[in-house]
Design an enzyme around this catalytic site. Structure first.
Site, PDB file in Angstrom:
ATOM      1  N   SER A 173      85.032 -38.261  16.362  1.00  0.00           N
ATOM      2  CA  SER A 173      85.733 -38.234  17.745  1.00  0.00           C
ATOM      3  C   SER A 173      86.853 -38.960  17.844  1.00  0.00           C
ATOM      4  CB  SER A 173      84.389 -38.551  18.629  1.00  0.00           C
ATOM      5  OG  SER A 173      84.658 -38.643  20.144  1.00  0.00           O
ATOM      6  N   TRP A 174      86.635 -40.376  18.409  1.00  0.00           N
ATOM      7  CA  TRP A 174      88.020 -41.140  18.505  1.00  0.00           C
ATOM      8  C   TRP A 174      88.040 -41.904  16.975  1.00  0.00           C
ATOM      9  CZ3 TRP A 174      92.238 -43.451  19.644  1.00  0.00           C
ATOM     10  CH2 TRP A 174      92.511 -44.698  18.906  1.00  0.00           C
ATOM     11  N   HIS A 193      79.045 -31.922  20.454  1.00  0.00           N
ATOM     12  CA  HIS A 193      80.048 -32.955  20.291  1.00  0.00           C
ATOM     13  C   HIS A 193      79.401 -34.085  19.060  1.00  0.00           C
ATOM     14  CE1 HIS A 193      83.513 -35.693  19.903  1.00  0.00           C
ATOM     15  NE2 HIS A 193      82.821 -36.589  20.756  1.00  0.00           N
ATOM     16  N   ASP A 230      81.498 -27.773  21.347  1.00  0.00           N
ATOM     17  CA  ASP A 230      81.988 -29.236  21.415  1.00  0.00           C
ATOM     18  C   ASP A 230      82.840 -29.237  22.807  1.00  0.00           C
ATOM     19  OD1 ASP A 230      83.120 -31.666  21.671  1.00  0.00           O
ATOM     20  OD2 ASP A 230      83.370 -32.053  19.629  1.00  0.00           O
ATOM     21  N   GLY A 242      84.601 -43.870  20.576  1.00  0.00           N
ATOM     22  CA  GLY A 242      85.200 -44.423  21.880  1.00  0.00           C
ATOM     23  C   GLY A 242      86.567 -43.924  22.185  1.00  0.00           C
TER      24      GLY A 242
END
Length: 337
Positions: free
Chosen positions: A121-122, A304, A276, A54
């Site tokens: 990711s986040w 990703h 990605d 996120g």
């Protein structure tokens, strides 16, 4: 950035079998926030905390499956405003440093001295922020889809860059925003996602969420639009991501890379898809150069998403490798079965 809700069926053979938690809890962390917290696997195993993407997504049952349940005590939690945490989609008292403090509260609450931190990711952003703040509390890092939250990375995906690769999907992302506001799309979205009109908020949230989902995988996933259109997911994902990104994730420019020397005693694995287009490979490459104890594995046929087959296999191999290094005496599920 988030990819946590994508279909995992095609990668199920790369993951450990599904398991259920042995403990579920709710932890009050202040300012009106209450976090969903669960534990699974081996109560006496290597502590490992999973950090979802996120910001604004949430954890799910499939995330337990990156870890050998015989070797790991697997800790999942929904970050502020996300998933089953309350209040939903809240951006009040919600910053990177609030989340870092929450991780310390969880660690202390569970009586853990050091833990492996896993984030994609986040989740990789938060993992790095935590590890650079509390390196003595981190036994190892397993990171995927590196996102350093630098201004140029945010602009790549929300202003210009990825828009050149996905012009058809970008058209739909622009749809809620008048052309006169296209010069600063983050601020334009922020006004709508934090405004008082519920219909406008939801339309903006869905457009934001679907844009991200469509770009997450190397090959199209037919379930993405349906999944990322879910009102509950879209609202938390879009509101919280936009809140963080208009504030540059509450980081000074290039902070995570400049502070990478603080990781010098921490072993790590970085897994990144060659294609990605949400978080381009350059950030992973630069992080690996600044962190000598980390190995970088570039997955040739992936974008990703964590559940693309090559990425999922590499992540499971990374947690297996770390388990063997951190607790070489403990037998694995594979050796027992």
């Amino acid at each position: 950035m988030n990819d946590e809700y994508l279909n995992v069926q095609k990668t199920s053979s790369a993951l450990y079998p599904p398991i259920e938690p042995f403990a579920v809890d709710r932890l009050a962390v202040g300012e009106g926030h209450e976090l969903y917290l669960e534990q699974s696997g081996n109560r006496d195993g290597i502590p490992a905390v999973f950090l979802h993407g996120g910001p604004g997504a949430g954890c799910g049952p499939s995330h337990r499956r990156f870890f050998d349940p015989e070797r790991y005590r697997i800790i999942l939690f929904d970050q502020r405003g996300c998933g089953r945490s309350r209040p939903h989609a809240s951006i009040e008292h919600n910053s990177t440093w609030d989340l870092v403090a929450d991780m310390e509260r969880i660690r202390a609450h569970l009586g853990i001295d050091r833990w492996l931190v896993f984030g994609g990711s986040w989740g990789s952003t938060l993992a790095l922020a935590y590890a650079e703040t509390y390196p003595e509390r981190v036994s190892a890092l397993v990171l995927r889809g590196i996102f350093l939250c630098r201004p140029e990375e945010i602009a790549w995906f929300y202003q210009q860059g990825a828009s050149w690769i996905f012009p058809d999907h970008w058209r739909d992302f622009l749809a809620p925003i008048p052309e006169s506001e296209h010069g600063d799309l983050l601020q334009a979205y922020h006004r709508r996602l934090t405004g008082s009109d519920a219909e406008t908020r939801l339309a903006a949230a869905k457009a934001w969420s679907i844009w991200e989902g469509r770009c997450a995988t190397l090959l199209p996933d037919p379930d993405i639009r349906r999944t990322f259109s879910d009102e509950r997911l879209a609202l938390s994902l879009a509101r919280i991501e936009c809140h963080y990104f208009v504030h540059q994730a509450f980081l000074r420019p290039n902070q995570l890379l400049e502070d990478a020397p603080r990781l010098s005693e921490i072993p790590g694995v970085i897994v990144h898809g060659r294609y990605d287009l949400i978080c381009p490979l350059r950030s992973a490459w630069e992080l690996a150069a600044a962190w000598p104890r980390a190995s970088l594995e570039v997955i040739a046929d992936a974008g990703h998403a964590a559940f693309e087959p090559g990425i999922a296999r590499a992540l499971v191999a990374a947690t297996d490798r770390m388990a063997a290094e951190l607790d070489p005496e403990r037998p694995s599920a594979e050796s027992m079965g």
